[in-house]
Design an enzyme around this catalytic site. Structure first.
Site, PDB file in Angstrom:
ATOM      1  N   ASP A   1      79.998  40.518 129.494  1.00 20.53           N
ATOM      2  CA  ASP A   1      79.856  41.794 130.196  1.00 20.53           C
ATOM      3  C   ASP A   1      80.676  42.883 129.499  1.00 20.53           C
ATOM      4  O   ASP A   1      80.204  44.002 129.303  1.00 20.53           O
ATOM      5  CB  ASP A   1      80.329  41.680 131.649  1.00 20.53           C
ATOM      6  CG  ASP A   1      79.483  40.743 132.493  1.00 20.53           C
ATOM      7  OD1 ASP A   1      78.334  40.467 132.108  1.00 20.53           O
ATOM      8  OD2 ASP A   1      79.995  40.296 133.543  1.00 20.53           O
TER       9      ASP A   1
ATOM     10  N   ASP B   1      81.726  34.519 135.961  1.00 18.02           N
ATOM     11  CA  ASP B   1      82.603  35.688 135.819  1.00 18.02           C
ATOM     12  C   ASP B   1      84.006  35.258 136.192  1.00 18.02           C
ATOM     13  O   ASP B   1      84.191  34.407 137.078  1.00 18.02           O
ATOM     14  CB  ASP B   1      82.149  36.823 136.738  1.00 18.02           C
ATOM     15  CG  ASP B   1      80.852  37.491 136.270  1.00 18.02           C
ATOM     16  OD1 ASP B   1      80.580  37.456 135.060  1.00 18.02           O
ATOM     17  OD2 ASP B   1      80.141  38.035 137.120  1.00 18.02           O
TER      18      ASP B   1
END
Length: 191
Positions: A141, A127
């Site tokens: 995401d 991330d």
């Protein structure tokens, strides 16, 4: 199966795999770029004043989107495979005019596969997009989240369109009364 049905399914799957493939490629390219240029936990921003609001922050997680449910990598891997199978099965059954729903499923498939690649390769999802106090996320995401929002919007629009096409209950009642009333007879003339 007729050749027309087979041709339509092929076109459907080409569209699905193209959009999902673009999402996976962008997701994996961006994650590879972050991993190659930052150490775990590093922050980067083109302008120092932007850091409190938007920045690149390299972290890894074993949970779901936005870092929820840590340590459940195996479960989310299985879930990603099940979601992909379900999308592959249902996608050709969605009429082409429901393009918003179809596009939403493409985004969701791309996001699920993008994070699945990370889970298979390293057991952790990279991330890096950090916006203000929002949990850190990645392109996969975001694709899943946008796909979910578009899916809900598409379903609401479809329901609204169907309601617009259906006559209202008042129209139905008026129609039934008109059908049950005998036609007016000629007036009785003169005495």
């Amino acid at each position: 199966m007729r050749s027309g049905g087979l041709k339509r399914k092929l076109v459907d799957y080409i569209f699905l795999l193209t959009v999902a493939g673009i999402v996976v490629v962008l997701d994996q390219w961006s994650k590879t770029t972050v991993r190659a240029n930052l150490d775990l936990g590093d922050i980067w921003s083109p302008w120092h004043w932007l850091i409190p609001y938007a920045r690149i922050l390299y972290i890894e997680n074993s949970g779901s989107a936005f870092g929820f449910f840590q340590g459940m990598n195996s479960i989310f891997s299985i879930l990603a495979v099940l979601v992909a199978i379900a999308i592959f099965y249902y996608f050709p059954q969605i009429p082409p005019e429901d393009w918003l729903i179809r596009f939403a499923l493409c985004l969701q498939l791309g996001g699920a596969l993008g994070n699945l690649v990370d889970r298979i390769n390293s057991g952790l999802v990279t991330d890096f997009i950090s916006v203000w106090i929002f949990p850190v996320f990645n392109i996969a995401d975001a694709s899943i989240s946008v796909g979910t929002a578009l899916l809900i919007l598409g379903m609401l629009l479809k329901e609204w369109e169907e309601r617009q096409l259906q006559p209202s209950q008042e129209e139905n009642v008026a129609e039934q009364i008109a059908e049950s009333t005998p036609p007016p007879s000629e007036e009785i003339q003169g005495e």
